[in-house]
Design a protein around this motif. Structure first.
Motif, PDB file in Angstrom:
ATOM      1  N   HIS A 126       0.938  -1.151  -0.027  1.00  0.00           N
ATOM      2  CA  HIS A 126       0.009   0.061  -0.128  1.00  0.00           C
ATOM      3  C   HIS A 126       0.702   1.220   0.119  1.00  0.00           C
ATOM      4  N   ASN A 127       2.103   0.972  -0.217  1.00  0.00           N
ATOM      5  CA  ASN A 127       3.068   2.173  -0.367  1.00  0.00           C
ATOM      6  C   ASN A 127       3.237   2.932   1.105  1.00  0.00           C
ATOM      7  N   ARG A 128       3.112   2.083   2.210  1.00  0.00           N
ATOM      8  CA  ARG A 128       3.458   2.620   3.384  1.00  0.00           C
ATOM      9  C   ARG A 128       4.686   2.194   4.020  1.00  0.00           C
ATOM     10  N   PRO A 129       5.733   2.938   4.390  1.00  0.00           N
ATOM     11  CA  PRO A 129       6.968   2.375   5.043  1.00  0.00           C
ATOM     12  C   PRO A 129       6.923   1.262   6.157  1.00  0.00           C
ATOM     13  N   TYR A 130       7.471   0.434   6.005  1.00  0.00           N
ATOM     14  CA  TYR A 130       7.415  -0.476   6.868  1.00  0.00           C
ATOM     15  C   TYR A 130       7.702   0.158   8.254  1.00  0.00           C
ATOM     16  N   ARG A 131       8.773   0.902   8.305  1.00  0.00           N
ATOM     17  CA  ARG A 131       9.205   1.559   9.635  1.00  0.00           C
ATOM     18  C   ARG A 131       8.582   2.958   9.649  1.00  0.00           C
ATOM     19  N   ASN A 132       7.846   3.251  10.726  1.00  0.00           N
ATOM     20  CA  ASN A 132       7.512   4.766  10.397  1.00  0.00           C
ATOM     21  C   ASN A 132       8.823   5.748  10.468  1.00  0.00           C
ATOM     22  N   ILE A 133       8.192   6.940   9.739  1.00  0.00           N
ATOM     23  CA  ILE A 133       9.184   7.949   9.285  1.00  0.00           C
ATOM     24  C   ILE A 133       8.777   9.223  10.256  1.00  0.00           C
ATOM     25  N   ARG A 134       9.424   9.739  11.036  1.00  0.00           N
ATOM     26  CA  ARG A 134       8.982  10.948  12.069  1.00  0.00           C
ATOM     27  C   ARG A 134       9.942  12.130  11.804  1.00  0.00           C
ATOM     28  N   ILE A 135       9.558  13.299  11.732  1.00  0.00           N
ATOM     29  CA  ILE A 135      10.192  14.489  11.513  1.00  0.00           C
ATOM     30  C   ILE A 135      10.385  15.131  12.923  1.00  0.00           C
ATOM     31  N   LYS A 136      11.653  14.948  13.704  1.00  0.00           N
ATOM     32  CA  LYS A 136      11.859  15.202  14.996  1.00  0.00           C
ATOM     33  C   LYS A 136      12.100  16.661  15.126  1.00  0.00           C
ATOM     34  N   HIS A 137      12.504  17.138  14.170  1.00  0.00           N
ATOM     35  CA  HIS A 137      13.172  18.568  14.220  1.00  0.00           C
ATOM     36  C   HIS A 137      13.183  19.442  12.960  1.00  0.00           C
ATOM     37  N   THR A 138      12.616  20.481  13.031  1.00  0.00           N
ATOM     38  CA  THR A 138      12.728  21.377  11.704  1.00  0.00           C
ATOM     39  C   THR A 138      13.548  22.649  12.148  1.00  0.00           C
ATOM     40  N   HIS A 139      13.953  23.459  10.929  1.00  0.00           N
ATOM     41  CA  HIS A 139      14.405  24.648  11.467  1.00  0.00           C
ATOM     42  C   HIS A 139      13.887  25.724   9.988  1.00  0.00           C
ATOM     43  N   ILE A 140      13.441  26.628  10.668  1.00  0.00           N
ATOM     44  CA  ILE A 140      12.963  27.630   9.708  1.00  0.00           C
ATOM     45  C   ILE A 140      14.010  28.771   9.474  1.00  0.00           C
ATOM     46  N   LEU A 141      14.556  28.646   8.169  1.00  0.00           N
ATOM     47  CA  LEU A 141      15.702  29.427   7.740  1.00  0.00           C
ATOM     48  C   LEU A 141      15.119  31.084   7.507  1.00  0.00           C
ATOM     49  N   GLU A 142      14.074  31.255   7.157  1.00  0.00           N
ATOM     50  CA  GLU A 142      13.383  32.460   6.609  1.00  0.00           C
ATOM     51  C   GLU A 142      12.055  32.603   7.119  1.00  0.00           C
ATOM     52  N   ASP A 143      11.857  33.413   8.211  1.00  0.00           N
ATOM     53  CA  ASP A 143      10.493  33.371   8.569  1.00  0.00           C
ATOM     54  C   ASP A 143       9.875  34.633   8.034  1.00  0.00           C
ATOM     55  N   PRO A 144       8.782  34.409   7.233  1.00  0.00           N
ATOM     56  CA  PRO A 144       8.039  35.946   6.617  1.00  0.00           C
ATOM     57  C   PRO A 144       7.537  36.501   7.806  1.00  0.00           C
ATOM     58  N   PHE A 145       6.879  35.823   8.845  1.00  0.00           N
ATOM     59  CA  PHE A 145       6.204  36.426  10.083  1.00  0.00           C
ATOM     60  C   PHE A 145       6.871  37.158  11.142  1.00  0.00           C
ATOM     61  N   GLU A 146       8.289  37.070  10.990  1.00  0.00           N
ATOM     62  CA  GLU A 146       8.884  37.572  12.332  1.00  0.00           C
ATOM     63  C   GLU A 146       8.466  38.770  13.089  1.00  0.00           C
ATOM     64  N   GLU A 147       7.743  39.473  12.378  1.00  0.00           N
ATOM     65  CA  GLU A 147       7.173  40.740  13.337  1.00  0.00           C
ATOM     66  C   GLU A 147       6.190  40.409  14.310  1.00  0.00           C
ATOM     67  N   GLU A 148       5.291  39.274  13.838  1.00  0.00           N
ATOM     68  CA  GLU A 148       4.138  39.056  14.511  1.00  0.00           C
ATOM     69  C   GLU A 148       4.486  38.557  15.661  1.00  0.00           C
ATOM     70  N   LEU A 149       3.543  38.625  16.709  1.00  0.00           N
ATOM     71  CA  LEU A 149       3.967  37.996  18.011  1.00  0.00           C
ATOM     72  C   LEU A 149       3.840  36.455  18.117  1.00  0.00           C
ATOM     73  N   GLN A 150       5.235  36.018  18.684  1.00  0.00           N
ATOM     74  CA  GLN A 150       5.515  34.792  18.645  1.00  0.00           C
ATOM     75  C   GLN A 150       5.252  34.384  20.286  1.00  0.00           C
ATOM     76  N   PRO A 151       4.902  32.926  20.341  1.00  0.00           N
ATOM     77  CA  PRO A 151       4.600  32.320  21.765  1.00  0.00           C
ATOM     78  C   PRO A 151       5.873  32.479  22.516  1.00  0.00           C
ATOM     79  N   ALA A 152       5.633  32.873  24.054  1.00  0.00           N
ATOM     80  CA  ALA A 152       6.935  32.869  24.705  1.00  0.00           C
ATOM     81  C   ALA A 152       7.314  31.469  24.827  1.00  0.00           C
ATOM     82  N   GLU A 153       6.711  30.448  24.696  1.00  0.00           N
ATOM     83  CA  GLU A 153       7.362  29.215  24.845  1.00  0.00           C
ATOM     84  C   GLU A 153       6.558  28.429  23.853  1.00  0.00           C
ATOM     85  N   GLU A 154       7.571  27.593  22.889  1.00  0.00           N
ATOM     86  CA  GLU A 154       6.892  26.772  21.933  1.00  0.00           C
ATOM     87  C   GLU A 154       6.245  25.608  22.703  1.00  0.00           C
ATOM     88  N   PRO A 155       5.018  25.228  22.235  1.00  0.00           N
ATOM     89  CA  PRO A 155       4.248  23.919  22.652  1.00  0.00           C
ATOM     90  C   PRO A 155       4.889  22.730  22.503  1.00  0.00           C
TER      91      PRO A 155
END
Length: 147
Positions: free
Chosen positions: A71-100
């Motif tokens: 069914h084209n599903r990987p035998y082992r789950n693939i998880r994205i554990k970390h990402t990094h935003i290189l260019e944030d187009p919304f940096e002026e917007e209010l950001q949460p004090a702590e990432e959930p």
């Protein structure tokens, strides 16, 4: 759900295009996909594209090389554990004090799909245990032959 934001000039032309999954017009939710090859023009005009991979193509190549079931599903789950935003187009917007915190991953009903990878040998815990048991059995067989 939110409305589609589809633009004619934004296409699925590159490896690593990031877009929203939907169930029809204006049904975008929280699921997304990353293209694993270029030239997927049949997806153009159907899905909201909101980003593209800037670096780390080797990660997509490893995902693309994963073994899959019928069914084209990987035998082992693939998880994205970390990402990094290189260019944030919304940096002026209010950001949460702590990432959930991310919610814990749900278990998959397929055997070994959620096994953790053991360091540098890239085997799951279950695969490592099987390999160790096979090596032990082979050692015992050699000892029995000697006796």
């Amino acid at each position: 759900y939110f409305k589609d934001e589809i633009f004619d000039e934004v296409k699925h032309k590159n490896l690593g295009t990031l877009a929203m999954v939907n169930k029809g017009p204006d049904t975008n939710g929280s699921q997304f996909y990353i293209t694993l090859r270029s030239g997927l023009d049949f997806l153009d005009g159907k899905y909201t594209i909101f980003g593209e991979l800037a670096e780390g193509e080797e990660v997509l190549e490893r995902i693309n090389a994963s073994y899959c079931d019928k069914h084209n599903r990987p035998y082992r789950n693939i998880r994205i554990k970390h990402t990094h935003i290189l260019e944030d187009p919304f940096e002026e917007e209010l950001q949460p004090a702590e990432e959930p915190a991310s919610p814990p991953p749900a278990r998959d009903d397929r055997p070994e799909a959620d096994d953790e990878i053991v360091d540098e040998d890239e085997m799951t815990v279950a695969e490592t245990e099987r390999a160790n048991a096979a090596a032990e059995a082979k050692s015992r067989a050699v000892v029995l032959e000697m006796i």
